[in-house]
Motif scaffolding. Structure first.
Motif, mmCIF file in Angstrom:
data_model
loop_
_atom_site.group_PDB
_atom_site.id
_atom_site.type_symbol
_atom_site.label_atom_id
_atom_site.label_comp_id
_atom_site.label_asym_id
_atom_site.label_seq_id
_atom_site.Cartn_x
_atom_site.Cartn_y
_atom_site.Cartn_z
ATOM 1 N N ASP A 63 0.830 -1.211 0.000
ATOM 2 C CA ASP A 63 0.000 0.000 0.000
ATOM 3 C C ASP A 63 0.862 1.257 0.000
ATOM 4 N N MET A 66 2.252 1.788 -3.434
ATOM 5 C CA MET A 66 1.191 2.263 -4.329
ATOM 6 C C MET A 66 0.893 3.746 -4.084
ATOM 7 N N THR A 67 0.876 4.154 -2.838
ATOM 8 C CA THR A 67 0.618 5.558 -2.494
ATOM 9 C C THR A 67 1.719 6.455 -3.066
ATOM 10 N N TRP A 69 3.623 5.806 -5.630
ATOM 11 C CA TRP A 69 3.494 5.797 -7.085
ATOM 12 C C TRP A 69 2.362 6.730 -7.532
ATOM 13 N N GLN A 70 1.237 6.689 -6.838
ATOM 14 C CA GLN A 70 0.107 7.557 -7.181
ATOM 15 C C GLN A 70 0.477 9.032 -6.979
ATOM 16 N N ARG A 71 1.248 9.311 -5.969
ATOM 17 C CA ARG A 71 1.722 10.686 -5.738
ATOM 18 C C ARG A 71 2.601 11.134 -6.907
ATOM 19 N N ILE A 73 2.413 10.064 -9.950
ATOM 20 C CA ILE A 73 1.509 10.250 -11.094
ATOM 21 C C ILE A 73 0.875 11.645 -11.029
ATOM 22 N N LYS A 74 0.421 12.031 -9.851
ATOM 23 C CA LYS A 74 -0.196 13.356 -9.692
ATOM 24 C C LYS A 74 0.817 14.469 -9.980
ATOM 25 N N GLN A 99 5.359 1.016 -11.932
ATOM 26 C CA GLN A 99 4.073 0.320 -11.782
ATOM 27 C C GLN A 99 4.261 -1.187 -11.958
#
Length: 178
Positions: A63, A66-67, A69-71, A73-74, A99
């Motif tokens: 998790d 993933m967090t 990685w999402q940051r 992306i933003k 990813q």
């Protein structure tokens, strides 16, 4: 002298009948409810709690990745307009690679969790089987069936159910270890 064979024959028949009924009663078929044993056994609860704790930690690592990685992306989405074509391609490739690494890690973690669960469950099953073997030998049972609710024992009288007695002994033995 000729009257002796008749009483001996009668006594032999009586002994045979009594033996038959004695062995018929002592070979009474018994069973344990495996689901109740697994649920009520204290070691199962402890092993399950330890497993869930370990699985939670492993999943938290995924998790966290993933967090992050999402940051990224933003951040990429915000800076996208300022980047050159080459920088865009490079950033997209880096994000794609990250990813893929996270997905591979997640699959490895899931596999590890499944293996740990299987190992923990097998440890408990081995404990139960060992105890039931000792229990059966000490109580003189020739067979103890395991009912799991999936149809292998369709009916059995309550008097043939050893589950509570076995569960009490299993838990006493486990508590003595700890």
């Amino acid at each position: 002298m000729k009257k002796l064979p008749l009483p001996i024959a009668v006594i032999s028949v009586l002994i045979s009948c009594l033996s038959f009924f004695y062995f018929q009663q002592s070979s009474k078929q018994v069973y344990v409810d495996v689901n109740k044993l697994m649920k009520g056994y204290e070691r199962t609860k402890r092993v399950r709690a330890e497993f869930e704790k370990k699985a939670k930690i492993l999943n938290a690592n995924v998790d966290s990745l993933m967090t992050d990685w999402q940051r990224e992306i933003k951040t990429y989405e915000k800076e996208r307009a300022k980047l050159s074509k080459k920088e865009l391609e490079m950033k997209q490739q880096l994000l794609g690679n990250k990813q893929q690494q996270i997905n591979n890690y997640q699959k490895a973690i899931q596999k590890q969790i499944q293996e740990e669960d299987k190992k923990a469950t097998q440890t408990v099953i081995n404990d139960i089987n060992d105890y039931i073997k000792e229990y059966g030998e000490s109580k003189g049972h020739s067979i103890i069936y395991g009912a799991s609710g999936s149809g292998n024992i369709m009916y059995a009288s309550e008097s043939a159910d050893l589950t509570q007695d076995v569960l009490k002994g299993l838990n006493a033995e486990f508590k003595a270890e700890y």
